[in-house]
Design a protein around this motif. Structure first.
Motif, mmCIF file in Angstrom:
data_model
loop_
_atom_site.group_PDB
_atom_site.id
_atom_site.type_symbol
_atom_site.label_atom_id
_atom_site.label_comp_id
_atom_site.label_asym_id
_atom_site.label_seq_id
_atom_site.Cartn_x
_atom_site.Cartn_y
_atom_site.Cartn_z
ATOM 1 N N VAL A 1 0.861 -1.180 0.000
ATOM 2 C CA VAL A 1 0.000 0.000 0.000
ATOM 3 C C VAL A 1 0.899 1.232 0.000
ATOM 4 N N HIS A 2 0.634 2.120 -0.953
ATOM 5 C CA HIS A 2 1.398 3.354 -1.112
ATOM 6 C C HIS A 2 0.672 4.474 -0.366
ATOM 7 N N HIS A 3 1.432 5.294 0.336
ATOM 8 C CA HIS A 3 0.876 6.386 1.134
ATOM 9 C C HIS A 3 1.532 7.699 0.731
ATOM 10 N N ALA A 4 0.788 8.786 0.908
ATOM 11 C CA ALA A 4 1.327 10.132 0.738
ATOM 12 C C ALA A 4 0.631 11.021 1.762
ATOM 13 N N HIS A 5 1.374 11.978 2.307
ATOM 14 C CA HIS A 5 0.840 12.789 3.398
ATOM 15 C C HIS A 5 1.518 14.152 3.391
ATOM 16 N N ALA A 6 0.737 15.190 3.608
ATOM 17 C CA ALA A 6 1.277 16.547 3.737
ATOM 18 C C ALA A 6 0.382 17.321 4.698
ATOM 19 N N VAL A 7 0.970 18.331 5.339
ATOM 20 C CA VAL A 7 0.234 19.177 6.281
ATOM 21 C C VAL A 7 0.457 20.630 5.882
ATOM 22 N N PHE A 8 -0.635 21.411 5.941
ATOM 23 C CA PHE A 8 -0.595 22.816 5.550
ATOM 24 C C PHE A 8 -1.106 23.694 6.688
ATOM 25 N N GLU B 1 -4.941 -5.099 9.276
ATOM 26 C CA GLU B 1 -4.383 -3.801 9.656
ATOM 27 C C GLU B 1 -5.198 -2.708 8.982
ATOM 28 N N THR B 2 -6.400 -2.506 9.468
ATOM 29 C CA THR B 2 -7.331 -1.606 8.789
ATOM 30 C C THR B 2 -6.843 -0.161 8.741
ATOM 31 N N ASP B 3 -5.923 0.212 9.610
ATOM 32 C CA ASP B 3 -5.385 1.569 9.582
ATOM 33 C C ASP B 3 -4.387 1.769 8.442
ATOM 34 N N LEU B 4 -3.877 0.686 7.855
ATOM 35 C CA LEU B 4 -2.904 0.776 6.766
ATOM 36 C C LEU B 4 -3.404 0.175 5.456
ATOM 37 N N TYR B 5 -4.252 -0.826 5.540
ATOM 38 C CA TYR B 5 -4.632 -1.643 4.396
ATOM 39 C C TYR B 5 -5.725 -0.974 3.562
ATOM 40 N N THR B 6 -5.663 -1.196 2.279
ATOM 41 C CA THR B 6 -6.764 -0.880 1.371
ATOM 42 C C THR B 6 -6.627 -1.774 0.162
ATOM 43 N N ASP B 7 -7.734 -2.107 -0.464
ATOM 44 C CA ASP B 7 -7.669 -2.847 -1.723
ATOM 45 C C ASP B 7 -8.063 -1.952 -2.887
ATOM 46 N N LEU B 8 -8.198 -0.656 -2.617
ATOM 47 C CA LEU B 8 -8.543 0.306 -3.655
ATOM 48 C C LEU B 8 -7.283 0.822 -4.349
ATOM 49 N N PRO B 9 -7.360 1.122 -5.644
ATOM 50 C CA PRO B 9 -6.203 1.687 -6.346
ATOM 51 C C PRO B 9 -5.739 3.001 -5.714
ATOM 52 N N VAL B 10 -6.713 3.819 -5.279
ATOM 53 C CA VAL B 10 -6.378 5.078 -4.621
ATOM 54 C C VAL B 10 -7.610 5.600 -3.882
ATOM 55 N N ARG B 11 -7.351 6.236 -2.757
ATOM 56 C CA ARG B 11 -8.366 7.001 -2.041
ATOM 57 C C ARG B 11 -7.645 8.131 -1.338
ATOM 58 N N TRP B 12 -8.318 9.268 -1.231
ATOM 59 C CA TRP B 12 -7.683 10.396 -0.577
ATOM 60 C C TRP B 12 -8.709 11.261 0.126
ATOM 61 N N ASN B 13 -8.209 12.058 1.065
ATOM 62 C CA ASN B 13 -9.073 13.012 1.743
ATOM 63 C C ASN B 13 -8.216 14.124 2.335
ATOM 64 N N THR B 14 -8.906 15.176 2.706
ATOM 65 C CA THR B 14 -8.269 16.242 3.472
ATOM 66 C C THR B 14 -9.058 16.382 4.762
ATOM 67 N N VAL B 15 -8.370 16.784 5.818
ATOM 68 C CA VAL B 15 -9.028 16.935 7.111
ATOM 69 C C VAL B 15 -8.361 18.072 7.876
ATOM 70 N N ARG B 16 -9.185 18.827 8.579
ATOM 71 C CA ARG B 16 -8.644 19.903 9.409
ATOM 72 C C ARG B 16 -8.321 19.334 10.783
ATOM 73 N N ARG B 17 -7.107 19.575 11.239
ATOM 74 C CA ARG B 17 -6.670 19.131 12.564
ATOM 75 C C ARG B 17 -7.140 20.135 13.612
ATOM 76 N N PRO B 18 -7.168 19.714 14.879
ATOM 77 C CA PRO B 18 -7.564 20.641 15.944
ATOM 78 C C PRO B 18 -6.707 21.908 16.016
ATOM 79 N N GLY B 19 -5.430 21.838 15.678
ATOM 80 C CA GLY B 19 -4.566 23.019 15.703
ATOM 81 C C GLY B 19 -4.706 23.892 14.477
#
Length: 170
Positions: A80-87, A110-128
């Motif tokens: 599983v390939h991951h990408a992450h950035a914070v703004f 390992e549901t926190d890491l695993y996916t069988d989808l080619p790609v999925r993405w989202n953006t989320v606002r953190r508390p800070g």
């Protein structure tokens, strides 16, 4: 997840993965539990793995997921390939001190890491008030392409919180 529908034997073979019983993965067959524990150990040299033999009533009463969690096959494992950035709120990218893209082998449990989808993405606002762009999937090219889209949305979301319903968080 494949759940057991086969007649039950008296024993359950439990792959105990990680420190302090982090994960228990039960199997009908010892060789399946051994294979998972062996691969887990190779994937995670810093996390112990071993197999325990439990009697079925013990697992039914004490094991996470009870009888329904017992597997009759080896779980799926994928890269599983991951990408992450914070703004930051104005859209400036924050240096988070790690690579923006990485890959890991992940098991279906390992549901926190695993996916069988080619790609999925989202953006989320953190508390800070930072905005995260998160992408993962089994297709590395699709993850890379989606990462650009996710970052663009994260920058827009950081600059325009009202457009995304984030005003309450400000």
């Amino acid at each position: 997840m494949s759940q057991s529908s086969a007649p039950a034997g008296p024993d359950v073979y439990v792959a105990c993965l990680g420190k302090h019983g982090e994960r228990y993965v039960p199997f009908l067959h010892n060789e399946h539990a051994q294979a998972v524990a062996s691969q887990w150990g190779a994937d995670h040299p810093d996390k112990p793995a071993h197999v325990e033999k439990w009697d079925r009533p013990q697992w039914e009463h004490e094991g996470p997921g009870g009888i329904r969690a017992i597997r009759d096959r080896i779980p799926d494992r994928r890269l599983v390939h991951h990408a992450h950035a914070v703004f930051l709120p104005g859209g400036e990218r924050l240096n988070i001190g790690r690579d923006e893209q990485w890959s890991v082998a992940a098991w279906e449990f390992e549901t926190d890491l695993y996916t069988d989808l080619p790609v999925r993405w989202n953006t989320v606002r953190r508390p800070g008030q930072e905005v995260e762009a998160q992408v993962r999937g089994t297709d590395q090219g699709a993850v890379t392409a989606a990462f650009g889209e996710a970052c663009a949305q994260a920058v827009d979301r950081a600059r325009n919180p009202g457009r995304y319903g984030d005003l309450d968080a400000c």
